[in-house]
Motif scaffolding. Structure first.
Motif, PDB file in Angstrom:
ATOM      1  N   UNK A  22       0.824  -1.204   0.000  1.00  0.00           N
ATOM      2  CA  UNK A  22       0.000   0.000   0.000  1.00  0.00           C
ATOM      3  C   UNK A  22       0.860   1.257   0.000  1.00  0.00           C
ATOM      4  N   UNK A  23       1.870   1.280   0.870  1.00  0.00           N
ATOM      5  CA  UNK A  23       2.761   2.447   0.954  1.00  0.00           C
ATOM      6  C   UNK A  23       3.499   2.685  -0.359  1.00  0.00           C
ATOM      7  N   UNK A  24       3.956   1.615  -0.989  1.00  0.00           N
ATOM      8  CA  UNK A  24       4.680   1.751  -2.255  1.00  0.00           C
ATOM      9  C   UNK A  24       3.778   2.304  -3.351  1.00  0.00           C
ATOM     10  N   UNK A  25       2.524   1.873  -3.374  1.00  0.00           N
ATOM     11  CA  UNK A  25       1.588   2.382  -4.369  1.00  0.00           C
ATOM     12  C   UNK A  25       1.316   3.865  -4.153  1.00  0.00           C
ATOM     13  N   UNK A  26       1.166   4.273  -2.897  1.00  0.00           N
ATOM     14  CA  UNK A  26       0.940   5.691  -2.585  1.00  0.00           C
ATOM     15  C   UNK A  26       2.187   6.503  -2.941  1.00  0.00           C
ATOM     16  N   UNK A  27       3.357   5.982  -2.604  1.00  0.00           N
ATOM     17  CA  UNK A  27       4.608   6.674  -2.936  1.00  0.00           C
ATOM     18  C   UNK A  27       4.805   6.797  -4.449  1.00  0.00           C
ATOM     19  N   UNK A  28       4.248   5.866  -5.204  1.00  0.00           N
ATOM     20  CA  UNK A  28       4.339   5.903  -6.667  1.00  0.00           C
ATOM     21  C   UNK A  28       3.380   6.942  -7.261  1.00  0.00           C
ATOM     22  N   UNK A  29       2.532   7.522  -6.400  1.00  0.00           N
ATOM     23  CA  UNK A  29       1.663   8.594  -6.860  1.00  0.00           C
ATOM     24  C   UNK A  29       0.184   8.285  -6.887  1.00  0.00           C
ATOM     25  N   UNK A  30      -0.188   7.068  -6.531  1.00  0.00           N
ATOM     26  CA  UNK A  30      -1.605   6.734  -6.516  1.00  0.00           C
ATOM     27  C   UNK A  30      -2.248   7.296  -5.251  1.00  0.00           C
ATOM     28  N   UNK A  31      -3.455   7.859  -5.370  1.00  0.00           N
ATOM     29  CA  UNK A  31      -4.148   8.371  -4.179  1.00  0.00           C
ATOM     30  C   UNK A  31      -4.437   7.226  -3.196  1.00  0.00           C
ATOM     31  N   UNK A  32      -4.295   7.518  -1.912  1.00  0.00           N
ATOM     32  CA  UNK A  32      -4.469   6.501  -0.871  1.00  0.00           C
ATOM     33  C   UNK A  32      -5.836   5.807  -0.962  1.00  0.00           C
ATOM     34  N   UNK A  33      -6.881   6.571  -1.202  1.00  0.00           N
ATOM     35  CA  UNK A  33      -8.215   5.991  -1.314  1.00  0.00           C
ATOM     36  C   UNK A  33      -8.327   5.047  -2.495  1.00  0.00           C
ATOM     37  N   UNK A  34      -7.714   5.419  -3.606  1.00  0.00           N
ATOM     38  CA  UNK A  34      -7.753   4.570  -4.796  1.00  0.00           C
ATOM     39  C   UNK A  34      -6.979   3.273  -4.551  1.00  0.00           C
ATOM     40  N   UNK A  35      -5.856   3.387  -3.852  1.00  0.00           N
ATOM     41  CA  UNK A  35      -5.065   2.206  -3.502  1.00  0.00           C
ATOM     42  C   UNK A  35      -5.890   1.277  -2.612  1.00  0.00           C
ATOM     43  N   UNK A  36      -6.539   1.853  -1.611  1.00  0.00           N
ATOM     44  CA  UNK A  36      -7.339   1.047  -0.691  1.00  0.00           C
ATOM     45  C   UNK A  36      -8.459   0.322  -1.432  1.00  0.00           C
ATOM     46  N   UNK A  37      -9.136   1.025  -2.333  1.00  0.00           N
ATOM     47  CA  UNK A  37     -10.215   0.396  -3.095  1.00  0.00           C
ATOM     48  C   UNK A  37      -9.677  -0.701  -4.012  1.00  0.00           C
ATOM     49  N   UNK A  38      -8.556  -0.435  -4.664  1.00  0.00           N
ATOM     50  CA  UNK A  38      -7.971  -1.438  -5.558  1.00  0.00           C
ATOM     51  C   UNK A  38      -7.579  -2.686  -4.775  1.00  0.00           C
ATOM     52  N   UNK A  39      -6.967  -2.511  -3.625  1.00  0.00           N
ATOM     53  CA  UNK A  39      -6.585  -3.660  -2.805  1.00  0.00           C
ATOM     54  C   UNK A  39      -7.812  -4.424  -2.319  1.00  0.00           C
ATOM     55  N   UNK A  40      -8.843  -3.701  -1.940  1.00  0.00           N
ATOM     56  CA  UNK A  40     -10.077  -4.357  -1.503  1.00  0.00           C
ATOM     57  C   UNK A  40     -10.713  -5.135  -2.649  1.00  0.00           C
ATOM     58  N   UNK A  41     -10.723  -4.550  -3.847  1.00  0.00           N
ATOM     59  CA  UNK A  41     -11.297  -5.234  -4.996  1.00  0.00           C
ATOM     60  C   UNK A  41     -10.485  -6.481  -5.359  1.00  0.00           C
ATOM     61  N   UNK A  42      -9.163  -6.374  -5.295  1.00  0.00           N
ATOM     62  CA  UNK A  42      -8.318  -7.535  -5.562  1.00  0.00           C
ATOM     63  C   UNK A  42      -8.558  -8.636  -4.532  1.00  0.00           C
ATOM     64  N   UNK A  43      -8.677  -8.240  -3.270  1.00  0.00           N
ATOM     65  CA  UNK A  43      -8.936  -9.219  -2.210  1.00  0.00           C
ATOM     66  C   UNK A  43     -10.296  -9.874  -2.421  1.00  0.00           C
ATOM     67  N   UNK A  44     -11.307  -9.088  -2.773  1.00  0.00           N
ATOM     68  CA  UNK A  44     -12.644  -9.624  -3.001  1.00  0.00           C
ATOM     69  C   UNK A  44     -12.637 -10.610  -4.167  1.00  0.00           C
TER      70      UNK A  44
END
Length: 73
Positions: A22-44
């Motif tokens: 998650x931290x690496x994705x945010x550091x790469x420039x992705x918004x934290x909320x978008x990262x959280x949603x993407x991770x949740x969707x991948x987990x689902x």
């Protein structure tokens, strides 16, 4: 709902890697909320895939039991 020790151990083992991802994705420039949603969707999607596999394996096992029962007749 309680979480057994095995599930808790698994969560703890994965937590650091999950946070790093998650931290690496945010550091790469992705918004934290978008990262959280993407991770949740991948987990689902992963949970759905595993659930489907369990259903198919269970169905196949039932078919094997039924076939074994038919052979005994």
């Amino acid at each position: 709902m309680t979480i057994d020790n095995s599930s808790q151990d698994c969560r703890q083992a994965l937590a650091a890697a999950f946070k790093t991802l998650s931290d690496e994705a945010v550091e790469a420039g992705w918004p934290e909320g978008e990262v959280a949603l993407a991770l949740a969707e991948l987990a689902e999607a992963h949970v759905a895939e595993i659930g489907a596999k369990v259903i198919v394996e269970g169905f196949n096992q039932l078919q094997r039991y039924a076939a074994a029962g038919q052979r005994k007749i």
